[in-house]
Design an enzyme around this catalytic site. Sequence first.
Site, short mmCIF file in Angstrom:
data_model
loop_
_atom_site.label_atom_id
_atom_site.label_comp_id
_atom_site.label_asym_id
_atom_site.label_seq_id
_atom_site.Cartn_x
_atom_site.Cartn_y
_atom_site.Cartn_z
CD GLU A 269 -2.34 -1.02 2.79
OE1 GLU A 269 -1.89 -0.40 3.60
OE2 GLU A 269 -3.13 -2.05 3.05
N GLY A 271 2.00 4.94 -0.52
CA GLY A 271 1.35 6.41 -0.55
C GLY A 271 2.54 7.22 -1.10
NE ARG A 308 5.10 14.83 4.94
CZ ARG A 308 6.32 14.48 4.97
NH1 ARG A 308 7.14 15.31 4.39
NH2 ARG A 308 6.57 13.41 5.39
CB CYS A 338 -0.92 35.27 12.00
SG CYS A 338 -0.79 36.95 11.06
CE1 TYR A 366 -0.42 10.52 3.78
CE2 TYR A 366 1.96 10.45 2.96
CZ TYR A 366 0.58 9.82 3.49
OH TYR A 366 0.66 8.54 3.30
#
Length: 411
Positions: A269, A271, A308, A338, A366
């Site tokens: 799997e 990603g 990230r 901010c 992501y």
Amino acid sequence: MLEVVDRQYCLQGVPLPEIAREFGTPTYVYDADTIVGQVDNIKKAFGGLKLRIKYAAKALTNLSILRLIRQAGAELDCVSIQEVHLGLRAGFEASEIMYTPNCVAFSEIQEAVKLGVMINIDNLSILEQFGNTYGNSVPCCIRLNPHIMAGGHTKISTGHIDSKFGISILQMRHLLRIVETTHLRVIGLHVHSGSDFLNADVFLKGAELVFEAAENFDQLEFLDFGSGFKVAYKEGDVVTNIDELGQKMSKAFQAFCEEYGRELEIWFEPGKYLVSEAGFLLVHANVVKTTPATVFVGVDSGMNHLIRPMMYDAYHGIFNASNLNSTERIYTVVGNICETDTLGADRKMNEVREGDILALRNAGAYGFSMSSNYNSRFRPAEVLVYQGKAHLIRRRETMEDLLQTQVEIEL
Ligand SMILES: *Cc1c(COP(=O)(O)O)cnc(C)c1O
């Protein structure tokens, strides 16, 4: 792949600054060839086995990307019922979709069963409800936690003893009792010990535990080893050597199948591995600001679009796509949110002038999928470079999008 052509950074011959001009900034841009190439790398590495690649949709869920990945020959792993709906909408058959939920209500699992997707069960309480409801009429997969530590940031490691994911391998007897008494048809076992596995040997150690567990189930059709494929974020990063992993895993898997008495399918799997390096976040340098300690470049994006760096201390390479071959200087690239939102500290890049286009690397996985409207800013547009042409695959948001779900009352 990113290349320099005529002193311009290009994807398939299309210069990045041109994409920024045409579609505005900030914009996520993805290179279709890179994504397809990564799918092919996995296919090659596991060539001798009955392989299914289940792309982890959560990394990047744009419908055009999902379609591209399906065309390349991969299937889908979804972690929410909404991702399942997106996958179906993108053209995946229900039989090509695995649903791996965590801490969802049983009603959502029933909904997924109705849609016809495979359910990957990750706790004993749901397993019991599933067995009581469906018995052997609906096959399922079980997510095990073998307590193998993946590398990487603790926030992306899922295999440790405190992790909320999977059914502990230490609870095997309890698990088997539920399977037996409810006549569950378990056709797959799954492990996913988190992102950024350091090497093939750690992966293999996890696999051995799954092989051992598999001996308790006699109706298995596949083993799913999740992901953990690591990609390079900066020069010199250790990455998963997919060919080495392929060789070692194939040998171990074939030996297991022989012992088990049947040739099973092997599932992965990935990603990040499929989409991370394909993506760039193009941003506009709004301000170059010199303080007594640092030269900041303030850009028209930030942690709202790429969380990230702030969330996982992730490193994303940054380059100036507008001013090649100029003097290199050191900059700290920050967003316009901010709150402290550093995208990259102390980075060497070609001299930045206000108005230049900067590009952040490894923005395919992501990136957009974790973006938000924090500070009430619009989420970026998304562009796919496919067959030598840049295509808009998600328009930039507007004020109307921001207001759409709000319900105004008389006060
Ligand atoms: C997130 C996730 C993946 C993908 O992880 P990557 O590090 O992006 O490859 C695979 N399987 C499951 C169950 C996941 O939750």
